[in-house]
Enzyme design. Structure first.
Site, PDB file in Angstrom:
ATOM      1  N   HIS A 192      -8.742   9.475   2.933  1.00 47.63           N
ATOM      2  CA  HIS A 192      -8.331   8.386   2.031  1.00 47.63           C
ATOM      3  C   HIS A 192      -8.515   8.884   0.603  1.00 47.63           C
ATOM      4  O   HIS A 192      -9.545   9.452   0.274  1.00 47.63           O
ATOM      5  CB  HIS A 192      -9.185   7.147   2.291  1.00 47.63           C
ATOM      6  N   GLU A 231       0.849  -1.195   0.000  1.00 46.00           N
ATOM      7  CA  GLU A 231       0.000   0.000   0.000  1.00 46.00           C
ATOM      8  C   GLU A 231       0.883   1.242   0.000  1.00 46.00           C
ATOM      9  O   GLU A 231       2.111   1.151   0.126  1.00 46.00           O
ATOM     10  CB  GLU A 231      -0.933  -0.017   1.221  1.00 46.00           C
ATOM     11  N   HIS A 250     -11.353   9.562   6.527  1.00 45.32           N
ATOM     12  CA  HIS A 250     -11.134   8.126   6.741  1.00 45.32           C
ATOM     13  C   HIS A 250     -10.692   7.781   8.166  1.00 45.32           C
ATOM     14  O   HIS A 250     -11.134   6.784   8.724  1.00 45.32           O
ATOM     15  CB  HIS A 250     -10.067   7.665   5.745  1.00 45.32           C
TER      16      HIS A 250
HETATM   17  P1  FAD Z   1     -13.915   0.335  16.025  1.00 43.44           P
HETATM   18  O1  FAD Z   1     -13.603  -0.880  15.263  1.00 43.44           O
HETATM   19  O2  FAD Z   1     -14.521   1.455  15.288  1.00 43.44           O
HETATM   20  O3  FAD Z   1     -14.874  -0.065  17.228  1.00 43.44           O
HETATM   21  C1  FAD Z   1     -15.463   0.910  18.037  1.00 43.44           C
HETATM   22  C2  FAD Z   1     -16.541   0.261  18.880  1.00 43.44           C
HETATM   23  O4  FAD Z   1     -17.004   1.173  19.869  1.00 43.44           O
HETATM   24  C3  FAD Z   1     -17.768  -0.155  18.090  1.00 43.44           C
HETATM   25  O5  FAD Z   1     -18.175  -1.405  18.566  1.00 43.44           O
HETATM   26  C4  FAD Z   1     -18.793   0.917  18.455  1.00 43.44           C
HETATM   27  O6  FAD Z   1     -20.128   0.504  18.339  1.00 43.44           O
HETATM   28  C5  FAD Z   1     -18.418   1.166  19.904  1.00 43.44           C
HETATM   29  N1  FAD Z   1     -18.849   2.445  20.445  1.00 43.44           N
HETATM   30  C6  FAD Z   1     -18.581   3.692  19.998  1.00 43.44           C
HETATM   31  N2  FAD Z   1     -19.159   4.616  20.797  1.00 43.44           N
HETATM   32  C7  FAD Z   1     -19.800   3.948  21.783  1.00 43.44           C
HETATM   33  C8  FAD Z   1     -20.587   4.333  22.893  1.00 43.44           C
HETATM   34  N3  FAD Z   1     -20.878   5.614  23.158  1.00 43.44           N
HETATM   35  N4  FAD Z   1     -21.081   3.374  23.705  1.00 43.44           N
HETATM   36  C9  FAD Z   1     -20.852   2.070  23.446  1.00 43.44           C
HETATM   37  N5  FAD Z   1     -20.128   1.649  22.386  1.00 43.44           N
HETATM   38  C10 FAD Z   1     -19.605   2.566  21.563  1.00 43.44           C
HETATM   39  N6  FAD Z   1      -6.960   0.070   9.198  1.00 43.44           N
HETATM   40  C11 FAD Z   1      -5.967  -0.783   8.899  1.00 43.44           C
HETATM   41  O7  FAD Z   1      -5.003  -0.916   9.650  1.00 43.44           O
HETATM   42  N7  FAD Z   1      -6.037  -1.538   7.761  1.00 43.44           N
HETATM   43  C12 FAD Z   1      -7.072  -1.445   6.876  1.00 43.44           C
HETATM   44  O8  FAD Z   1      -7.108  -2.157   5.877  1.00 43.44           O
HETATM   45  C13 FAD Z   1      -8.112  -0.528   7.176  1.00 43.44           C
HETATM   46  N8  FAD Z   1      -9.138  -0.366   6.312  1.00 43.44           N
HETATM   47  C14 FAD Z   1     -10.177   0.463   6.673  1.00 43.44           C
HETATM   48  C15 FAD Z   1     -11.287   0.553   5.835  1.00 43.44           C
HETATM   49  C16 FAD Z   1     -12.377   1.312   6.213  1.00 43.44           C
HETATM   50  C17 FAD Z   1     -13.564   1.435   5.305  1.00 43.44           C
HETATM   51  C18 FAD Z   1     -12.364   1.983   7.466  1.00 43.44           C
HETATM   52  C19 FAD Z   1     -13.535   2.790   7.898  1.00 43.44           C
HETATM   53  C20 FAD Z   1     -11.246   1.916   8.280  1.00 43.44           C
HETATM   54  C21 FAD Z   1     -10.155   1.151   7.899  1.00 43.44           C
HETATM   55  N9  FAD Z   1      -9.027   1.054   8.715  1.00 43.44           N
HETATM   56  C22 FAD Z   1      -8.026   0.199   8.382  1.00 43.44           C
HETATM   57  C23 FAD Z   1      -9.000   1.699  10.025  1.00 43.44           C
HETATM   58  C24 FAD Z   1      -9.339   0.644  11.094  1.00 43.44           C
HETATM   59  O9  FAD Z   1     -10.343  -0.214  10.591  1.00 43.44           O
HETATM   60  C25 FAD Z   1      -9.839   1.269  12.372  1.00 43.44           C
HETATM   61  O10 FAD Z   1      -8.999   2.315  12.758  1.00 43.44           O
HETATM   62  C26 FAD Z   1      -9.858   0.220  13.484  1.00 43.44           C
HETATM   63  O11 FAD Z   1     -10.620  -0.882  13.073  1.00 43.44           O
HETATM   64  C27 FAD Z   1     -10.424   0.825  14.746  1.00 43.44           C
HETATM   65  O12 FAD Z   1     -10.653  -0.196  15.671  1.00 43.44           O
HETATM   66  P2  FAD Z   1     -11.238   0.185  17.103  1.00 43.44           P
HETATM   67  O13 FAD Z   1     -11.446  -1.100  17.811  1.00 43.44           O
HETATM   68  O14 FAD Z   1     -10.415   1.217  17.717  1.00 43.44           O
HETATM   69  O15 FAD Z   1     -12.645   0.893  16.782  1.00 43.44           O
HETATM   70  C1  SIN Z   2      -7.328   0.555   2.564  1.00 39.37           C
HETATM   71  O1  SIN Z   2      -7.571  -0.634   2.360  1.00 39.37           O
HETATM   72  O2  SIN Z   2      -7.003   1.337   1.676  1.00 39.37           O
HETATM   73  C2  SIN Z   2      -7.418   1.072   3.948  1.00 39.37           C
HETATM   74  C3  SIN Z   2      -6.181   0.795   4.667  1.00 39.37           C
HETATM   75  C4  SIN Z   2      -6.052   1.631   5.903  1.00 39.37           C
HETATM   76  O3  SIN Z   2      -6.898   2.444   6.221  1.00 39.37           O
HETATM   77  O4  SIN Z   2      -5.032   1.454   6.567  1.00 39.37           O
END
Ligand code: FAD
Ligand code: SIN
Length: 515
Positions: A233, A117, A341
Site C-alpha cells: 500500500h 480509490e 498490505h
Molecule cells: P481476516 O479478516 O484476516 O480473518 C482471518 C481470521 O483467521 C482471523 O479471525 C484470524 O484470527 C483467523 N486465523 C488465522 N490463522 C488462524 C489459525 N491458525 N487458527 C485459527 N484461526 C486463525 N480490503 C478491501 O476490500 N477494502 C478495504 O478498505 C480494505 N482496507 C484494509 C485496511 C487494512 C489496514 C488492512 C490490513 C486490509 C484492508 N483490506 C481492505 C484487505 C481486507 O481487509 C482483507 O483482505 C480481508 O478483510 C480479509 O478477510 P478474511 O476473512 O479473508 O481474513
Molecule cells: C484503503 O483504504 O486504502 C485500503 C483499501 C484496500 O486495501 O482495498
C-alpha cells in the site's frame, strides 16, 4: 478429547463469518464450528478502511467499467470469467450485508455514499467512514452470535489439517486456554485464515496475519499459486521510531489529497497520467524510486487544501491518529511510506471455492481465485470474500451428500513435550525473518538476494523441524514455522518469475507498461 462437527470454519473475519451465517440459516440442525486464534473480532477485516467496491450507481457506472478497472489493475493475469462473476454478484452480496445490520454512509438524499480509490474509473466504494471493516465485523459477529447452531472457539489455534488420500477430515487445534491439542473432525472444512503481512517488518496487517491457513494447505499438498504477488500500500503513516504502520486510506487520495516530495513537488504525474489515483503497484513503485533518488525517508500526503470539515467527517480515525502522532492534517503534511498490505496469491480455488483437496474449501485473503491477477484493485478484497463465501455456501447446499468423518489418531509429533523453547529465541527468529523478507522480497527484488534468502529460509525450515520434536508446541512457535513456510514460495516463485507484472518487480526484467 475430540470434537465432531458438520462444518469446520477456520477464521472469523468477513470470509469465515459469512459462510458460517449462511450455512447456519440453511441447515438449522447442523453444527457449525468456528475456530479462531485470537479474540473473535481480531482480523484484517476489522482494520479495513476504504470500503467495498460495488457497482451501485447505474447512471455513471456499470459492470463493464468495474470489470475493466479490475483487469487493468491485474495487469493481464486476472481470470476474466471470475472477474465478471465477482463484479456482477457484488450488489446482491452488499444488500445481504446491509440486511444483516451493517451500516454504510449515506448521502443527504439517502443514497449510499460512494468514494473513489486508485485504479477506479468511477466513484463506487461503499464505506462506513474510515472504519468500514470494524462496522462489518461488528454486524456479522453480532449476527453469528444469534445463531444457535454456530459455536465459536476463540483462542484456539488451528495447527494442521487432518487429511488422508487427498481428502480433508478436519484439523488439529491447539486450545490455548487449556494448553491441549484437540482433533476436530468435520465433514467439510473451510480455510478463511487471512493474509501473511507479519512475514514483513512493515505491514498494515495485525499480528494474526501469519499465513497459517496457507502454510497448513502447503503441508497438506494443496495447490498454491502466485505467492510472488505481494501488494504494497503506498501510504502508511511513517513513524521512524515505531514499526507499527497505521494505514492512511487510499480514499484520502480519492478525496483529493496530493502526494508530494519533501520539496512539495507532485511527482506522480511523472510516472502515470492518473497521478495520485494510479493503481497501487505504480504509486508504490514511484514512491520507492523517488525515495531512492532523493535519499529521503518518506513522501507526504497534503490534505491542507481540502474541505476539512468533510474530511474529519469521512476520516475521523485517520484525523485522530495523525493528531496523536503530532500531525494536524489541517496544517501539516502527513509523512507516508509504502508498506506490505495484501497477498494477491494463495490457495488455488475454483469458482465454488474448492481447493485441490476434497472437502477442503478456502475463501478470503488466503485464497487465490483469479480475481486480482498481479495486483488487486482497491476495495475488491472484501467484495471477493463476500462473493466466494456465498459460492462455497451455494456449492455445499447443492452438493450435500459428500463429506464424511474419518477418525485419525493424533500423530506422534503432537504428543505433549514439556520442554519449552525460550520466547526470546522465537522472537529473534521472527525478527530476522521479517528483516530479511522486507529487505529482499519487497517492492523491488533481485535474483541474487532472492537466492540467498531462499537458502536461509530452507535452513530455518530445517531448524524449525528439529525444534518441533524437541519442544512443546506453542502458538508463537507454530506461527514462526508458518511464516517460514509461506515465505519460501514468496521467494521461490519470485525467483521463477521472469516477467515484471503488476505488484511484482525484479531488477533486470522488462516492465509491461500500461500506458
Ligand atoms: P481476516 O479478516 O484476516 O480473518 C482471518 C481470521 O483467521 C482471523 O479471525 C484470524 O484470527 C483467523 N486465523 C488465522 N490463522 C488462524 C489459525 N491458525 N487458527 C485459527 N484461526 C486463525 N480490503 C478491501 O476490500 N477494502 C478495504 O478498505 C480494505 N482496507 C484494509 C485496511 C487494512 C489496514 C488492512 C490490513 C486490509 C484492508 N483490506 C481492505 C484487505 C481486507 O481487509 C482483507 O483482505 C480481508 O478483510 C480479509 O478477510 P478474511 O476473512 O479473508 O481474513
Ligand atoms: C484503503 O483504504 O486504502 C485500503 C483499501 C484496500 O486495501 O482495498
Amino acid at each position: 478429547m475430540k470434537i465432531e462437527t458438520d462444518y469446520l470454519i477456520l477464521g472469523s473475519g468477513i470470509a469465515g463469518l459469512t459462510v458460517a451465517i449462511k450455512l447456519a440459516e440453511q441447515f438449522p440442525d447442523r453444527k457449525i464450528l468456528i475456530v479462531t486464534k485470537s479474540n473473535a473480532d481480531e482480523s484484517n477485516t476489522k482494520y479495513a478502511q476504504g470500503g467495498i467496491a460495488v457497482v451501485i450507481d447505474g447512471i455513471d457506472d456499470d459492470f463493464e467499467k468495474h470489470i475493466n478497472d479490475t483487469l487493468i489493475c491485474g495487469d493481464g493475469l486476472c481470470n476474466r470469467e471470475v472477474v465478471e462473476m465477482v463484479v456482477k454478484k457484488g450488489p446482491k452480496r452488499l444488500k445481504e450485508l446491509i440486511d444483516w445490520g451493517t451500516n454504510f454512509d449515506l448521502t443527504a438524499e439517502g443514497n449510499l455514499d460512494l468514494a473513489k480509490e486508485g485504479g477506479h474509473s468511477n466513484h463506487r466504494v461503499v464505506h462506513h467512514k474510515d472504519q468500514t471493516g470494524r462496522e462489518i465485523e461488528r454486524a456479522i459477529l453480532t449476527k453469528t452470535h444469534q445463531k444457535k447452531n454456530i459455536e465459536i472457539l476463540d483462542f484456539h489455534f488451528a495447527i494442521d489439517l487432518i487429511t488422508k488420500s487427498n481428502s480433508c477430515f478436519g484439523a488439529f487445534v491447539l486450545d490455548e486456554k487449556n494448553d491441549t491439542i484437540i482433533p476436530v473432525y468435520s465433514r467439510f472444512t473451510i480455510l478463511a485464515t487471512g493474509g501473511i503481512g507479519q512475514v514483513y517488518k512493515q505491514t498494515t496487517n495485525p499480528l494474526i496475519a501469519t499465513g497459517d491457513g496457507i502454510a497448513m494447505a502447503i503441508r497438506a499438498n494443496a495447490t498454491i499459486k502466485e505467492m510472488e504477488f505481494i501488494q504494497f500500500h503506498p501510504t502508511a503513516l511513517y513513524m521512524p521510531k515505531s514499526t507499527s504502520t497505521f494505514l492512511i486510506s487510499e480514499a484520502v487520495r480519492g478525496f483529493g489529497a496530493y502526494l508530494k516530495t519533501k520539496k512539495g513537488r507532485r511527482f506522480l504525474f511523472d510516472y502515470d497520467v492518473r497521478g495520485e489515483l494510479a493503481s497501487r503497484d505504480i504509486v508504490s513503485r514511484s514512491i520507492e524510486t523517488e525515495l531512492k533518488n532523493s535519499k529521503n525517508k518518506c513522501v507526504y500526503l497534503d490534505c491542507t487544501h481540502l474541505d476539512i470539515l468533510a474530511f474529519k467527517n469521512h476520516f475521523p480515525t485517520i484525523y485522530q491518529n495523525c493528531l496523536l502522532s503530532g500531525i494536524d492534517v489541517t496544517k501539516d503534511w502527513i509523512p507516508v511510506i509504502p508498506t506490505q498490505h495484501y497477498l494477491c496469491g494463495g490457495i488455488l480455488v475454483d469458482k465454488n471455492g474448492q481447493t485441490s483437496i476434497e472437502n477442503l474449501f478456502a475463501c478470503g485473503e488466503c485464497s487465490q481465485t483469479g480475481l486480482h491477477g498481479a495486483n488487486r484493485l482497491a476495495s475488491n478484497s472484501l467484495l471477493e470474500a463476500l462473493v466466494y463465501a456465498n459460492q462455497i455456501f451455494e456449492f455445499l447446499k447443492n452438493n450435500d451428500k459428500k463429506g464424511s468423518f474419518v477418525k485419525t489418531i493424533i500423530s506422534d509429533r503432537f504428543i505433549s513435550n514439556n520442554k519449552s523453547l525460550d520466547k526470546k529465541i522465537i522472537h529473534k527468529f521472527k525478527e530476522d525473518l521479517q528483516n530479511s523478507m522486507q529487505q529482499n522480497a519487497g517492492i523491488v527484488r533481485n535474483d541474487t538476494d532472492l537466492k540467498k534468502t531462499l537458502e536461509q529460509l530452507l535452513l530455518w525450515k530445517k531448524q524449525c523441524l528439529e525444534m518441533e520434536y524437541e519442544y512443546k508446541l506453542t502458538k508463537d512457535f507454530l506461527e514462526l514455522k508458518n511464516m517460514i513456510t509461506v515465505s519460501i514460495p514468496i521467494v521461490a516463485f519470485s525467483l521463477k518469475r521472469n516477467e515484471n507484472k503488476g505488484s511484482f518487480f525484479k531488477e533486470g526484467k522488462t516492465i509491461n507498461l500500461q500506458f
